[in-house]
Design an enzyme around this catalytic site. Structure first.
Site, mmCIF file in Angstrom:
data_model
loop_
_atom_site.group_PDB
_atom_site.id
_atom_site.type_symbol
_atom_site.label_atom_id
_atom_site.label_comp_id
_atom_site.label_asym_id
_atom_site.label_seq_id
_atom_site.Cartn_x
_atom_site.Cartn_y
_atom_site.Cartn_z
ATOM 1 N N CYS A 48 0.828 -1.217 0.000
ATOM 2 C CA CYS A 48 0.000 0.000 0.000
ATOM 3 C C CYS A 48 0.852 1.253 0.000
ATOM 4 O O CYS A 48 0.523 2.258 -0.637
ATOM 5 C CB CYS A 48 -0.911 0.004 1.222
ATOM 6 S SG CYS A 48 -2.120 -1.334 1.243
ATOM 7 N N ASP B 97 10.208 34.829 -23.222
ATOM 8 C CA ASP B 97 9.752 35.888 -24.113
ATOM 9 C C ASP B 97 10.111 37.245 -23.506
ATOM 10 O O ASP B 97 10.166 37.391 -22.280
ATOM 11 C CB ASP B 97 8.235 35.778 -24.304
ATOM 12 C CG ASP B 97 7.664 36.910 -25.130
ATOM 13 O OD1 ASP B 97 8.094 37.071 -26.281
ATOM 14 O OD2 ASP B 97 6.811 37.651 -24.608
ATOM 15 N N ASP C 10 3.128 -3.022 7.324
ATOM 16 C CA ASP C 10 2.004 -2.681 6.448
ATOM 17 C C ASP C 10 1.506 -1.257 6.717
ATOM 18 O O ASP C 10 1.777 -0.334 5.947
ATOM 19 C CB ASP C 10 0.875 -3.685 6.663
ATOM 20 C CG ASP C 10 -0.276 -3.471 5.698
ATOM 21 O OD1 ASP C 10 -0.024 -2.893 4.611
ATOM 22 O OD2 ASP C 10 -1.412 -3.859 6.006
#
Length: 348
Positions: free
Chosen positions: A2, A44, A327
């Site tokens: 996970c 620019d 986990d």
């Protein structure tokens, strides 16, 4: 695991949120990833490096031609245009009490000039090269003083005769030099792109601390210039006008200045800076670098924790609590590591 699934979206979500807090709208995750990989940044000139509000500095008239006549004919052709140079001409005419006349058959030639009929006269206005291409002689005595002063020359001719040359200047935006220095300190090669005359372009480039520029680039050629630079590495493009939109789309990452930018430029860009602060461009790169670093840390944490506890389990040294930590604990670590980006402010 996970945690591995959370590694990228957590970092990207927090990174884009931090960008929004700093006035940087990042449209997609790919743009946030690519920003730290660009090697060349094309900027620019008009409206990006400069304020986009040029003004008339000098006007040289041909023998026997009145200043008011030149201004009136120029303003007559420019009254329907939204170009910054057109606004400068109209402002100068208005300040001197010169009223424009009705213009017929006005036709703009992109990046070069405009032609039309004013009071029964065939009038041309534009760059010296454009006027010379119409078969009009360009006396050096009128043009050279303006070029020596690094002004943008705009010539006015009627019925095949040069009436005068206007010299316009657009001031450098406050903070532009400091912003360019920050970009260069990040290892970026900054290139200025403009359709202006080389003399005026050289002046602005020097004031901004830019050593490399391309002058007299027509609007339709900006995208091709960006494509050519892409052969040397990933390219970012910064612009604000309609003419910049194709170049913004052609670059690996397009950055639009949102405060004074046009809708089409912001639509074509991947990142929109929601003000005129050029320092936000460097912050975009730094934000990308920080997000990229956290992303890889998250991946390393997700896989590293799993690998460690997998080895422990293989040697029968793992417990149920270790499994829970491997986990849920890994997922929490990834989330908290991503949230570290919230502690960093713009400019850090």
């Amino acid at each position: 695991p996970c945690a591995l699934g959370l590694a990228t979206p957590t970092a990207v979500m927090v990174g884009t949120g931090q960008g929004a807090r700093a006035g940087i709208l990042v449209k997609n995750a790919e743009a946030l990833e690519l920003a730290e990989k660009i090697k060349v940044l094309v900027v620019d000139k008009t409206g990006t490096l400069t304020e986009g509000r040029p003004s008339l500095i000098d006007l040289r008239c041909a023998d026997g031609v009145a200043r008011g006549e030149v201004l009136q004919l120029a303003a007559s052709l420019e009254q329907s245009s939204h170009h910054p140079l057109a606004r400068a001409v109209l402002d100068a005419a208005r300040a001197e009490g010169v009223a424009p006349l009705a213009a017929a058959s006005a036709q703009a030639v992109g990046g070069k000039g405009v032609t039309g009929q004013v009071d029964g006269r065939a009038v041309q206005l534009g760059s010296p090269e454009f006027i010379a291409a119409q078969g009009v002689a360009m006396p050096p005595a009128l043009l050279e003083p303006l070029l020596a002063a690094a002004l943008t020359p705009v010539a006015v001719a009627a019925d095949g005769r040069l009436l005068g040359v206007m010299g316009l200047a657009d001031p450098l935006r406050a903070g532009a030099r400091a912003a360019v220095a920050r970009l260069q300190a990040l290892g970026l090669r900054v290139v200025m792109l403009t359709g202006d005359h080389p003399a005026a372009a050289a002046r602005i480039a020097a004031e901004a601390g830019i050593s490399e520029f391309r002058a007299q680039v027509l609007p339709g050629d900006k995208a091709a210039a960006v494509e050519a630079l892409r052969a040397e590495g990933r390219v970012g493009m910064v612009g604000d006008g309609i003419n910049d939109a194709p170049a913004l789309a052609a670059a690996d990452i397009g950055i639009a200045m949102g405060s004074a930018g046009t809708d089409i430029a912001m639509e074509a860009a991947d990142v929109v800076v929601m003000n005129d602060d050029l320092r936000r461009i460097a912050e975009t790169v730094r934000l990308s670098q920080r997000t990229h670093a956290v992303l890889w840390q998250n991946i390393a944490l997700a896989l590293g924790i799993k690998a460690v506890f997998l080895v422990l389990a293989l040697f029968d040294n793992a417990s149920m609590w270790m499994a829970v930590f491997a986990d849920m604990g890994a997922s929490l670590l990834v989330v908290f590591n991503g949230l570290r980006l919230l502690r960093q402010r713009a400019g850090q």
